[in-house]
Write a protein that holds these residues in place. Structure first.
Motif, PDB file in Angstrom:
ATOM      1  N   PHE A 195       0.932  -1.127   0.010  1.00  0.00           N
ATOM      2  CA  PHE A 195      -0.051  -0.151   0.132  1.00  0.00           C
ATOM      3  C   PHE A 195       1.090   1.196   0.013  1.00  0.00           C
ATOM      4  CE2 PHE A 195      -2.620   3.016   2.588  1.00  0.00           C
ATOM      5  CZ  PHE A 195      -3.682   3.201   1.777  1.00  0.00           C
ATOM      6  N   GLY A 196       1.822   1.344   0.811  1.00  0.00           N
ATOM      7  CA  GLY A 196       2.806   2.293   0.980  1.00  0.00           C
ATOM      8  C   GLY A 196       3.532   2.726  -0.428  1.00  0.00           C
ATOM      9  N   ARG A 197       4.343   1.428  -0.694  1.00  0.00           N
ATOM     10  CA  ARG A 197       4.775   1.951  -2.043  1.00  0.00           C
ATOM     11  C   ARG A 197       3.921   2.160  -3.343  1.00  0.00           C
ATOM     12  NH1 ARG A 197       5.713  -3.802  -4.381  1.00  0.00           N
ATOM     13  NH2 ARG A 197       3.687  -3.286  -5.155  1.00  0.00           N
ATOM     14  N   ASP A 198       2.933   1.940  -3.368  1.00  0.00           N
ATOM     15  CA  ASP A 198       2.114   2.180  -4.492  1.00  0.00           C
ATOM     16  C   ASP A 198       1.680   3.615  -4.246  1.00  0.00           C
ATOM     17  OD1 ASP A 198       2.107  -0.445  -5.451  1.00  0.00           O
ATOM     18  OD2 ASP A 198       0.218  -1.084  -4.741  1.00  0.00           O
ATOM     19  N   GLY A 199       1.338   4.075  -3.145  1.00  0.00           N
ATOM     20  CA  GLY A 199       1.119   5.424  -2.821  1.00  0.00           C
ATOM     21  C   GLY A 199       2.054   6.414  -3.120  1.00  0.00           C
ATOM     22  N   LEU A 200       3.379   5.962  -2.860  1.00  0.00           N
ATOM     23  CA  LEU A 200       4.311   6.799  -3.046  1.00  0.00           C
ATOM     24  C   LEU A 200       4.765   6.831  -4.715  1.00  0.00           C
ATOM     25  CD1 LEU A 200       7.360   8.059  -1.951  1.00  0.00           C
ATOM     26  CD2 LEU A 200       8.247   5.920  -2.395  1.00  0.00           C
ATOM     27  N   GLU A 201       4.624   5.870  -5.283  1.00  0.00           N
ATOM     28  CA  GLU A 201       4.692   5.996  -6.819  1.00  0.00           C
ATOM     29  C   GLU A 201       3.651   6.953  -7.580  1.00  0.00           C
ATOM     30  OE1 GLU A 201       6.981   1.903  -7.450  1.00  0.00           O
ATOM     31  OE2 GLU A 201       5.023   1.811  -7.841  1.00  0.00           O
ATOM     32  N   ALA A 202       2.295   6.862  -6.659  1.00  0.00           N
ATOM     33  CA  ALA A 202       1.347   7.680  -7.310  1.00  0.00           C
ATOM     34  C   ALA A 202       1.861   9.213  -6.672  1.00  0.00           C
ATOM     35  CB  ALA A 202      -0.047   7.385  -6.527  1.00  0.00           C
ATOM     36  N   VAL A 203       2.244   9.627  -5.792  1.00  0.00           N
ATOM     37  CA  VAL A 203       2.718  10.887  -5.372  1.00  0.00           C
ATOM     38  C   VAL A 203       4.040  11.378  -6.496  1.00  0.00           C
ATOM     39  CG1 VAL A 203       4.055  12.187  -3.752  1.00  0.00           C
ATOM     40  CG2 VAL A 203       2.083  10.592  -2.723  1.00  0.00           C
ATOM     41  N   TYR A 204       4.674  10.462  -6.701  1.00  0.00           N
ATOM     42  CA  TYR A 204       5.832  10.777  -7.587  1.00  0.00           C
ATOM     43  C   TYR A 204       5.385  11.255  -8.987  1.00  0.00           C
ATOM     44  CZ  TYR A 204      10.246  10.225  -5.475  1.00  0.00           C
ATOM     45  OH  TYR A 204      11.590  10.424  -4.589  1.00  0.00           O
ATOM     46  N   ALA A 205       4.192  10.487  -9.527  1.00  0.00           N
ATOM     47  CA  ALA A 205       3.828  10.618 -10.581  1.00  0.00           C
ATOM     48  C   ALA A 205       2.994  11.957 -10.766  1.00  0.00           C
ATOM     49  CB  ALA A 205       2.572   9.388 -10.971  1.00  0.00           C
ATOM     50  N   ASP A 206       2.286  12.394  -9.669  1.00  0.00           N
ATOM     51  CA  ASP A 206       1.761  13.713  -9.492  1.00  0.00           C
ATOM     52  C   ASP A 206       2.751  14.780  -9.491  1.00  0.00           C
ATOM     53  OD1 ASP A 206      -0.951  12.859  -9.958  1.00  0.00           O
ATOM     54  OD2 ASP A 206      -1.225  12.452  -7.677  1.00  0.00           O
ATOM     55  N   VAL A 207       3.777  14.583  -8.757  1.00  0.00           N
ATOM     56  CA  VAL A 207       4.468  15.734  -8.534  1.00  0.00           C
ATOM     57  C   VAL A 207       5.490  16.020 -10.040  1.00  0.00           C
ATOM     58  CG1 VAL A 207       7.167  15.972  -7.534  1.00  0.00           C
ATOM     59  CG2 VAL A 207       5.211  14.962  -6.149  1.00  0.00           C
ATOM     60  N   PHE A 208       5.759  14.795 -10.802  1.00  0.00           N
ATOM     61  CA  PHE A 208       6.512  15.277 -12.031  1.00  0.00           C
ATOM     62  C   PHE A 208       5.464  14.921 -13.176  1.00  0.00           C
ATOM     63  CE2 PHE A 208       9.845  13.311  -9.339  1.00  0.00           C
ATOM     64  CZ  PHE A 208      10.746  14.482  -9.584  1.00  0.00           C
ATOM     65  N   HIS A 209       4.139  15.097 -13.112  1.00  0.00           N
ATOM     66  CA  HIS A 209       3.083  15.088 -13.906  1.00  0.00           C
ATOM     67  C   HIS A 209       3.225  14.183 -14.918  1.00  0.00           C
ATOM     68  CE1 HIS A 209       3.169  19.660 -12.515  1.00  0.00           C
ATOM     69  NE2 HIS A 209       2.337  18.903 -11.851  1.00  0.00           N
ATOM     70  N   THR A 210       3.353  12.978 -14.620  1.00  0.00           N
ATOM     71  CA  THR A 210       3.525  11.887 -15.524  1.00  0.00           C
ATOM     72  C   THR A 210       2.267  10.906 -15.337  1.00  0.00           C
ATOM     73  OG1 THR A 210       5.000  10.569 -14.022  1.00  0.00           O
ATOM     74  CG2 THR A 210       5.952  12.027 -15.822  1.00  0.00           C
ATOM     75  N   GLU A 211       2.117   9.787 -16.288  1.00  0.00           N
ATOM     76  CA  GLU A 211       0.902   8.960 -16.148  1.00  0.00           C
ATOM     77  C   GLU A 211       1.323   7.868 -15.120  1.00  0.00           C
ATOM     78  OE1 GLU A 211      -0.092   8.763 -21.091  1.00  0.00           O
ATOM     79  OE2 GLU A 211       0.889   7.134 -19.899  1.00  0.00           O
ATOM     80  N   SER A 212       2.601   7.487 -14.852  1.00  0.00           N
ATOM     81  CA  SER A 212       3.135   6.353 -14.161  1.00  0.00           C
ATOM     82  C   SER A 212       4.470   6.984 -13.525  1.00  0.00           C
ATOM     83  CB  SER A 212       3.058   5.218 -14.737  1.00  0.00           C
ATOM     84  OG  SER A 212       3.277   4.158 -13.986  1.00  0.00           O
ATOM     85  N   ALA A 213       4.683   5.957 -12.510  1.00  0.00           N
ATOM     86  CA  ALA A 213       6.044   6.096 -11.903  1.00  0.00           C
ATOM     87  C   ALA A 213       6.717   4.640 -11.173  1.00  0.00           C
ATOM     88  CB  ALA A 213       6.240   7.101 -10.663  1.00  0.00           C
ATOM     89  N   LEU A 214       7.810   4.483 -11.081  1.00  0.00           N
ATOM     90  CA  LEU A 214       8.497   3.362 -10.563  1.00  0.00           C
ATOM     91  C   LEU A 214       9.534   3.992  -9.753  1.00  0.00           C
ATOM     92  CD1 LEU A 214       8.745   0.037 -10.621  1.00  0.00           C
ATOM     93  CD2 LEU A 214      10.762   0.541 -12.116  1.00  0.00           C
TER      94      LEU A 214
END
Length: 428
Positions: free
Chosen positions: A72-91
């Motif tokens: 849950f935490g990992r997936d939330g972090l990747e969603a935050v990164y995607a929003d910060v950098f305005h991208t569709e997805s993040a790893l």
């Protein structure tokens, strides 16, 4: 500087003339700090907005083990990164060991035998040369039938658009753009210039993947390369976005297809981003990202101070004392090997960890000459912390970066020049 602070500098062994010089240097540049603080505030609010949008809670700071399914935490972090950098997805994973590793899996995940990788900004950073196969290394992209071509920058640092047009062909699958300078003295690329370059590349071949090595540039401007057309941006968490708290890791942000291709290379085909336990790092990753805009601002202030101090003593510095900044790296041409060693000694001696150690040049993997590195850091090798390094070869450039606080980094820079004085340099 008040008397008590002056005395602490002097008690630390700093030459009194150098202390006075540092005071004058700081007075000249303080007006530039206001703009840096304004950018930091904007980026801080941008990060906070992403946290709030994704409803990050205490439960996200937990951990997982084993396969890491449904972390849950990992997936939330990747969603935050995607929003910060305005991208569709993040790893965003601790299993990514460094920036070079992040770039490697992004390249290997999106290139296939017969494809060509193209650099429109000249030769990539030293460690990436082995990955590509420019320098022969076991497991390079070249061994898998992936070719490479490049267009060099013009002498004035401009893009050679004619050479870029000529270099992109039917085999070109991915264009890699290195934002920062690496072990070179060319200008760092602004986000605006990166956007112009991507627009030109896409006008030649719309379906080509444009990837930006974003290391050292995150949060220095209000926009990121992903805001101006980059399909992928890649970086290390022990640089800017980790905020000095991430103990390891890297990120790849961009279009979902390309990010997932990289995930299949990081883990395994068919598994991709579904696996990868967070192993207790979620809290550090979240807090590091939250702190990153302010930490990057401190490092940027330190770089400007270093440029002004060393330029006042006749050294060539890149960027120079008045140039606009697009990353946290400051290059200084020292011209003598003993000065390069002394500089790194001064940085190490001013560090909170291993201040008693003496850095020595060594055959560092991935480089074609001995390299000396100073990094008395809480996270081993973290270059968002006070650090300096350079190859032991002419013209003996040192590359300074980092500083979790401006005040500690400032002392490190002053101490580096103090060590040069001990090695025979005479202050002006």
């Amino acid at each position: 500087m008040n008397r008590a602070t002056f005395d602490l500098y002097r008690e630390s062994g700093i030459n009194e003339k150098l202390i006075q010089l540092s005071v004058l240097t700081e007075e000249r540049i303080k007006s530039r700090f206001d703009e840096i603080d304004e950018i930091a505030e904007y980026n801080q609010l941008k990060v906070l907005k992403a946290f709030r949008k994704n409803r990050i809670s205490e439960s996200h700071l937990g951990t997982s083990t084993g396969y890491g399914y449904n972390d849950f935490g990992r997936d939330g972090l990747e969603a935050v990164y995607a929003d910060v950098f305005h991208t569709e997805s993040a790893l965003v994973r601790s299993q990514i060991t460094c920036g070079t590793h992040a770039l490697t899996i992004a390249l290997a995940g999106n290139l296939r035998p017969g494809d060509e990788l193209f650099s429109p900004v000249g030769l990539p950073y030293d460690t990436l040369q082995g990955i590509i196969g420019i320098r022969e290394e076991r497991g390079s992209l070249a061994e898998y039938g992936i070719t490479y071509a490049q267009a060099d920058l013009k002498e004035n640092g401009d893009f050679d658009y004619d050479a870029i047009r000529a270099g992109i062909n039917e085999k070109t699958r991915l264009v890699t753009i290195q934002r920062s300078k690496g072990y070179a003295t060319r200008p760092t690329l602004s986000v605006e210039r990166i956007g112009e370059l991507i627009k030109f590349v896409k006008s030649i071949k719309p379906d080509v993947i444009c990837m930006v090595d974003n290391c050292y540039g995150e949060f220095i401007e209000k926009t990121e390369p992903s805001d101006v057309g980059a399909d992928l941006i890649v970086g290390s968490l022990i640089k800017n976005p980790g905020g000095g708290l991430a103990p390891s890791g890297g990120y790849i942000c961009g279009k979902t297809e390309y990010v997932e291709n990289a995930a299949f290379r990081l883990t395994a085909p068919g598994l991709g981003s579904e696996v990868g336990a967070s192993l207790g790092v979620n809290s550090s990753f979240y807090q590091g990202l939250f702190m990153a805009p302010v930490i990057a601002a401190s490092a940027l202030k330190a770089a400007i101070f270093a440029a002004n101090l060393y330029e006042s003593q006749g050294f060539k510095v890149v960027p120079d004392s008045v140039e606009k900044r697009y990353d946290i790296i400051q290059a200084v041409t020292l011209e003598k090997p003993e000065y390069l060693i002394a500089f790194c000694k001064g940085i190490q001696n001013a560090s909170p960890i291993d201040s008693f150690a003496t850095p020595e040049p060594w055959d560092m993997p991935g480089y074609d000459s001995k390299v000396i590195m100073a990094a008395g850091t809480f996270v081993s090798g973290a270059s968002i912390e006070l650090s300096a390094d350079g190859p032991l070869k002419e013209p003996y450039n040192v590359y300074f970066q980092g500083g979790l606080t401006y005040q500690s980094a400032k002392f490190g820079i002053v101490n580096s020049l103090n060590e040069l004085c001990k090695a025979g340099f005479v202050l002006k």
